[in-house]
Design an enzyme around this catalytic site. Sequence first.
Site, mmCIF file in Angstrom:
data_model
loop_
_atom_site.group_PDB
_atom_site.id
_atom_site.type_symbol
_atom_site.label_atom_id
_atom_site.label_comp_id
_atom_site.label_asym_id
_atom_site.label_seq_id
_atom_site.Cartn_x
_atom_site.Cartn_y
_atom_site.Cartn_z
ATOM 1 N N GLN A 1 0.835 -1.214 0.000
ATOM 2 C CA GLN A 1 0.000 0.000 0.000
ATOM 3 C C GLN A 1 0.868 1.262 0.000
ATOM 4 O O GLN A 1 0.550 2.263 0.650
ATOM 5 C CB GLN A 1 -0.953 -0.006 1.194
ATOM 6 C CG GLN A 1 -2.169 -0.894 0.983
ATOM 7 C CD GLN A 1 -3.073 -0.407 -0.153
ATOM 8 O OE1 GLN A 1 -3.095 0.766 -0.512
ATOM 9 N NE2 GLN A 1 -3.830 -1.328 -0.731
ATOM 10 N N SER A 2 1.943 1.245 -0.771
ATOM 11 C CA SER A 2 2.862 2.386 -0.813
ATOM 12 C C SER A 2 2.232 3.612 -1.472
ATOM 13 O O SER A 2 1.790 3.553 -2.626
ATOM 14 C CB SER A 2 4.111 1.975 -1.594
ATOM 15 O OG SER A 2 4.897 3.106 -1.908
ATOM 16 N N ASN A 3 2.240 4.708 -0.742
ATOM 17 C CA ASN A 3 1.816 5.989 -1.322
ATOM 18 C C ASN A 3 2.880 6.516 -2.279
ATOM 19 O O ASN A 3 2.567 7.195 -3.254
ATOM 20 C CB ASN A 3 1.599 7.027 -0.219
ATOM 21 C CG ASN A 3 0.593 6.560 0.806
ATOM 22 O OD1 ASN A 3 -0.561 6.310 0.470
ATOM 23 N ND2 ASN A 3 1.016 6.425 2.055
ATOM 24 N N ALA B 1 4.753 4.671 -4.229
ATOM 25 C CA ALA B 1 4.585 3.970 -5.504
ATOM 26 C C ALA B 1 3.474 4.633 -6.325
ATOM 27 O O ALA B 1 3.644 4.905 -7.519
ATOM 28 C CB ALA B 1 4.253 2.501 -5.243
#
Length: 333
Positions: free
Chosen positions: A75-77, A79
Amino acid sequence: MNLARFPRIRLAHLPTPLEPLPRLSEYLGGPEIWIKRDDCTGLSTGGNKTRKLEFLMAEAQAQGADIVITQGATQSNHARQTAAAAARLGMGCHILLENRTGSNDANYRGSGNVFLDHLHGATTEERPGDGRDMNAEMEPVAERFRSEGRTPYVIPGGGSNATGALGYVNCAYELMGQSQDMGLVFDHFVTATGSAGTQAGLIVGLKAINAGLPLLGIGVRAPREKQEANVFALAEKTAEKLGVPGVVAREDVVANTDYVGAGYGIPREDTLAAIDLFARCEGILLDPVYSGKGAAGLIDLVRKGHFKSGERIVFLHTGGSAALFGYTSYWAK
Ligand SMILES: *Cc1c(COP(=O)(O)O)cnc(C)c1O
């Protein structure tokens, strides 16, 4: 220390608003709390990585890259914002997603930021969360793209190197400009701290202009010693790049890692309570991985009297609300 010397592509809506939180301040009954809205940077639901990407994507283009490669947790912001920046600049984007939490929840694995990565046209591949060096993991992937005739530019996790941190030097200048224009003196500045670029860039910017504003990072992953060492190492590199070597002392780097809980990406009860409180009290969306933990720290430190009545605090909202849709199971009780 002139930021204009560095290549930069405008991606963010700047300056981000600096707003009071009167209802939250009254509810907590301590200091006057303000918020710096870096959740409003504008790119694909916003967030702090956009400021870093202004400098990183400019460097990528200067090097003739046609694709960027980066990595982050599922859930990388970071990325998501990288995927959006690449789309906007007509570049490819390939992301390694590390299942750092080990979650198999369908929303965690496919909604929120992951959904947006793909919507922006990024390709992704997964890695298990087994503690491997994810930045090293990108090298053979870059080599694969080179062998296909592409020109990749590799962005470290969180965009946290000296180039990316320039985005938060810029934020420090911006905040001090706003506070001067508004005639506001802040006593403390609080931010969530993870891959270190935000805190490192901010402390370099604050020290370079002798702002006299202490910065506290609320950790989301590493123990205190390690977090502070990471931030200080990056601050030293960033200061050198900016032309103010040595401007940050080791004691300027302060992290409180009491709110991490079971680990990165796993919210605690007080994380969820902070998210609920900001949502209901101020109509502001925090996130379960970073800003929710940062706000939980802020709230607890107000309650413990660490931040006092008569003081004025500014909390950096680093974004991340898109991740809420990957974490809905925490509210499904
Ligand atoms: C990445 C991130 C942070 C932490 O910033 P770092 O520069 O990695 O320390 C904080 N909040 C949100 C929402 C983020 O996505």
